[in-house]
Design a protein around this motif. Structure first.
Motif, PDB file in Angstrom:
ATOM      1  N   ASN A   1       0.831  -1.202   0.000  1.00 40.14           N
ATOM      2  CA  ASN A   1       0.000   0.000   0.000  1.00 40.14           C
ATOM      3  C   ASN A   1       0.864   1.251   0.000  1.00 40.14           C
ATOM      4  N   ARG A   2       0.353   2.301  -0.612  1.00 40.54           N
ATOM      5  CA  ARG A   2       1.085   3.573  -0.570  1.00 40.54           C
ATOM      6  C   ARG A   2       1.257   4.024   0.877  1.00 40.54           C
ATOM      7  N   PHE A   3       0.180   3.973   1.625  1.00 44.48           N
ATOM      8  CA  PHE A   3       0.210   4.304   3.050  1.00 44.48           C
ATOM      9  C   PHE A   3      -0.384   3.131   3.818  1.00 44.48           C
ATOM     10  N   SER A   4       0.328   2.690   4.840  1.00 41.12           N
ATOM     11  CA  SER A   4      -0.190   1.600   5.665  1.00 41.12           C
ATOM     12  C   SER A   4      -1.410   2.074   6.442  1.00 41.12           C
ATOM     13  N   VAL A   5      -2.362   1.147   6.649  1.00 44.29           N
ATOM     14  CA  VAL A   5      -3.607   1.470   7.345  1.00 44.29           C
ATOM     15  C   VAL A   5      -3.587   0.791   8.710  1.00 44.29           C
ATOM     16  N   GLY A   6      -3.845   1.564   9.755  1.00 43.37           N
ATOM     17  CA  GLY A   6      -3.812   1.047  11.117  1.00 43.37           C
ATOM     18  C   GLY A   6      -5.097   0.337  11.507  1.00 43.37           C
ATOM     19  N   ILE A   7      -5.198  -0.043  12.773  1.00 41.60           N
ATOM     20  CA  ILE A   7      -6.336  -0.861  13.224  1.00 41.60           C
ATOM     21  C   ILE A   7      -7.655  -0.107  13.189  1.00 41.60           C
ATOM     22  N   ASP A   8      -7.594   1.236  13.212  1.00 41.89           N
ATOM     23  CA  ASP A   8      -8.819   2.029  13.186  1.00 41.89           C
ATOM     24  C   ASP A   8      -9.202   2.453  11.776  1.00 41.89           C
TER      25      ASP A   8
ATOM     26  N   THR B   1       0.831   8.701   6.655  1.00 45.10           N
ATOM     27  CA  THR B   1       1.202   9.722   5.664  1.00 45.10           C
ATOM     28  C   THR B   1       2.495   9.381   4.944  1.00 45.10           C
ATOM     29  N   ARG B   2       3.106   8.239   5.310  1.00 42.52           N
ATOM     30  CA  ARG B   2       4.341   7.827   4.655  1.00 42.52           C
ATOM     31  C   ARG B   2       4.276   6.345   4.317  1.00 42.52           C
ATOM     32  N   ASN B   3       5.056   5.977   3.311  1.00 42.49           N
ATOM     33  CA  ASN B   3       5.158   4.586   2.901  1.00 42.49           C
ATOM     34  C   ASN B   3       6.024   3.824   3.904  1.00 42.49           C
ATOM     35  N   ALA B   4       5.617   2.612   4.249  1.00 36.79           N
ATOM     36  CA  ALA B   4       6.427   1.796   5.163  1.00 36.79           C
ATOM     37  C   ALA B   4       7.778   1.489   4.529  1.00 36.79           C
ATOM     38  N   MET B   5       8.819   1.494   5.343  1.00 35.83           N
ATOM     39  CA  MET B   5      10.161   1.183   4.831  1.00 35.83           C
ATOM     40  C   MET B   5      10.409  -0.323   4.925  1.00 35.83           C
ATOM     41  N   PRO B   6      11.135  -0.896   3.960  1.00 36.36           N
ATOM     42  CA  PRO B   6      11.482  -2.317   4.060  1.00 36.36           C
ATOM     43  C   PRO B   6      12.437  -2.562   5.219  1.00 36.36           C
ATOM     44  N   ILE B   7      12.518  -3.804   5.655  1.00 41.30           N
ATOM     45  CA  ILE B   7      13.382  -4.145   6.784  1.00 41.30           C
ATOM     46  C   ILE B   7      14.415  -5.169   6.334  1.00 41.30           C
ATOM     47  N   PHE B   8      15.624  -4.739   6.145  1.00 39.22           N
ATOM     48  CA  PHE B   8      16.753  -5.647   5.901  1.00 39.22           C
ATOM     49  C   PHE B   8      18.052  -4.861   6.037  1.00 39.22           C
ATOM     50  N   ASN B   9      19.086  -5.566   6.425  1.00 44.78           N
ATOM     51  CA  ASN B   9      20.442  -5.020   6.557  1.00 44.78           C
ATOM     52  C   ASN B   9      20.529  -3.847   7.541  1.00 44.78           C
ATOM     53  N   LEU B  10      19.627  -3.825   8.519  1.00 43.98           N
ATOM     54  CA  LEU B  10      19.587  -2.706   9.462  1.00 43.98           C
ATOM     55  C   LEU B  10      20.718  -2.744  10.467  1.00 43.98           C
ATOM     56  N   ALA B  11      21.387  -3.875  10.599  1.00 42.18           N
ATOM     57  CA  ALA B  11      22.527  -3.958  11.524  1.00 42.18           C
ATOM     58  C   ALA B  11      23.712  -3.138  11.033  1.00 42.18           C
ATOM     59  N   TRP B  12      23.659  -2.686   9.774  1.00 40.38           N
ATOM     60  CA  TRP B  12      24.746  -1.866   9.225  1.00 40.38           C
ATOM     61  C   TRP B  12      24.336  -0.401   9.090  1.00 40.38           C
ATOM     62  N   ASN B  13      23.283  -0.003   9.779  1.00 44.41           N
ATOM     63  CA  ASN B  13      22.895   1.410   9.793  1.00 44.41           C
ATOM     64  C   ASN B  13      23.691   2.087  10.906  1.00 44.41           C
TER      65      ASN B  13
ATOM     66  N   ALA C   1      12.337  -4.841  -6.887  1.00 46.53           N
ATOM     67  CA  ALA C   1      11.292  -5.642  -7.525  1.00 46.53           C
ATOM     68  C   ALA C   1      10.151  -5.950  -6.558  1.00 46.53           C
ATOM     69  N   PHE C   2      10.413  -5.812  -5.248  1.00 46.36           N
ATOM     70  CA  PHE C   2       9.414  -6.169  -4.232  1.00 46.36           C
ATOM     71  C   PHE C   2       8.885  -4.970  -3.445  1.00 46.36           C
ATOM     72  N   THR C   3       9.548  -3.819  -3.523  1.00 46.68           N
ATOM     73  CA  THR C   3       9.285  -2.766  -2.542  1.00 46.68           C
ATOM     74  C   THR C   3       8.463  -1.589  -3.056  1.00 46.68           C
ATOM     75  N   ALA C   4       7.837  -1.716  -4.227  1.00 47.79           N
ATOM     76  CA  ALA C   4       6.930  -0.655  -4.683  1.00 47.79           C
ATOM     77  C   ALA C   4       5.740  -0.536  -3.725  1.00 47.79           C
ATOM     78  N   PRO C   5       5.169   0.664  -3.585  1.00 52.31           N
ATOM     79  CA  PRO C   5       5.514   1.915  -4.244  1.00 52.31           C
ATOM     80  C   PRO C   5       6.737   2.584  -3.620  1.00 52.31           C
ATOM     81  N   TYR C   6       7.263   3.601  -4.320  1.00 52.34           N
ATOM     82  CA  TYR C   6       8.555   4.161  -3.973  1.00 52.34           C
ATOM     83  C   TYR C   6       8.452   5.604  -3.464  1.00 52.34           C
ATOM     84  N   MET C   7       9.496   6.028  -2.777  1.00 56.48           N
ATOM     85  CA  MET C   7       9.664   7.329  -2.125  1.00 56.48           C
ATOM     86  C   MET C   7       8.965   7.336  -0.773  1.00 56.48           C
TER      87      MET C   7
END
Length: 374
Positions: free
Chosen positions: A118-125, A130-142, A305-311
């Motif tokens: 989704n462009r914007f994730s939808v919560g339980i309510d 207002t922002r696109n969720a970021m992918p989660i990988f390689n975060l140990a090198w941040n 290839a998996f993380t659309a939509p972008y920005m």
């Protein structure tokens, strides 16, 4: 005689049903795993080790070992087998949301490289962010330890803390979540195995989630194999890489790195020419510095290839739209990155063939095994 046969049939069926419904611990990693159990009864125990949690070494890809420093692991939260096991269970558990309908994995889908479609994730309510969720990988090198698009979280543990209480995400309180976890038949023993105490709190919960997230490592793309001289790239892919690395071409390397940076991000914050004025100040709202307005964290180019939509706001649905933006769609503003040297021309002005080549290269950074592994 007939009655005896019928009785025997019923007894056989009862035994069969009893066997099919046998309850017990179904987790192979637990101390009391029951191979014959079909239904987990919540009795799994993880406390046999008297020497504390078992250290777990991250599975570091060859290209990372070659080009990057060791991963950043907090001294007060070392990675362990028990901690990662607990963190994974929490990551996928909808108990963390107020109405038990959403987990971390609801907006960070394993099939999408732990991103959201989704462009914007939808919560339980039913409220969209207002922002696109970021992918989660390689975060140990941040290494700068700044997380989210605007860098507001200082460390992965702090990043894991916020979604539970965010009113447009899981919309719960940590005190309520802790009470639910404490009452669960499995969690207290898992916390004891991971952290030496069965008394659950939010600090330990996010430590476990952060441990799990650090194990999400993506480093097995075609380009990784190319850098190890295991495969060759096509002429189009090589042309795309050369464009990527050229200031007179696509000029991508300033923010996303090169062959010596397998993260494909500098993990810094830039205004990449999306808007002439801002409805979302990004980093500027965190620092209070107008010079940071419109700056957002550089995302990794892995697994596009998996993380659309972008920005940060998910405005581009396709990779072609992203390439078009940098080719002819750049907009000047007071904080636009000086690394974008063709802003006055509207972009780098790629030809159709150059766009196709650049896209071909970017897709070599796709790690399908990362997605398939989860």
């Amino acid at each position: 005689m007939k009655g005896i046969k019928i009785l025997g049939v019923f007894i056989g069926l009862a035994l069969c049903l009893s066997s099919c419904r046998r309850e017990g611990c179904t987790d192979e990693l637990a101390d009391n795993f029951d191979a014959k159990a079909k239904v987990d009864d919540g009795t799994c125990d993880y406390t046999s080790s008297s020497s504390g949690p078992t250290p777990l070494a991250l599975n570091i890809p060859a290209t990372f070992s070659r080009f990057l420093p060791p991963p950043s692991i907090p001294a007060d939260n070392p990675t362990t087998v028990e901690g990662v096991r607990l963190g994974k269970k929490l990551f996928f558990d909808k108990t963390l949301s107020n109405d038990l309908t959403q987990a971390c994995a609801s907006c960070h889908l394993p099939s999408q490289s732990f991103d959201d479609t989704n462009r914007f994730s939808v919560g339980i309510d039913g409220i969209a962010g207002t922002r696109n969720a970021m992918p989660i990988f390689n975060l140990a090198w941040n290494f700068n330890k700044k997380f989210f698009w605007d860098g507001r979280a200082q460390g992965l543990e702090e990043q894991a803390l916020e979604p539970v209480t965010n009113p447009i995400e899981m919309h719960d309180t940590w005190s309520n979540v802790v009470a639910k976890l404490q009452a669960d038949p499995t969690y207290p023993s898992m916390f004891r195995a991971a952290f030496g105490t069965s008394t659950i709190d939010s600090t330990l919960a996010v430590k476990a989630i952060a441990q799990y997230e650090r194990t999400l490592i993506s480093g097995n793309s075609r380009f990784d194999k190319y850098t190890q001289r295991l495969i060759a790239l096509t002429p189009s892919e090589l042309s795309g890489y050369n464009l990527f690395m050229s200031e007179s071409g696509a000029d991508c390397f300033h923010c996303h790195g090169d062959i010596t940076n397998p993260l494909w991000t500098d993990n810094l914050f830039h205004n990449n020419g999306l808007d002439a004025s801002f409805t979302d100040n990004g980093l500027g709202d965190i620092t209070g510095n107008p010079a940071d307005n419109g700056k957002f964290k550089t995302p990794s180019l892995r697994n596009l290839a998996f993380t659309a939509p972008y920005m940060h706001d998910g405005r581009f649905q396709t990779l072609d739209e992203v390439i078009d933006h940098y080719s002819t769609g750049l907009k000047a503003s007071p904080t636009v990155s000086p690394l974008l040297k063709k802003v006055s021309d509207g972009g780098v002005q790629l030809t159709p063939q150059e766009k196709a080549d650049l896209k071909a290269f970017l897709l070599t950074l796709t790690d399908s095994s990362f997605v398939a592994g989860y």
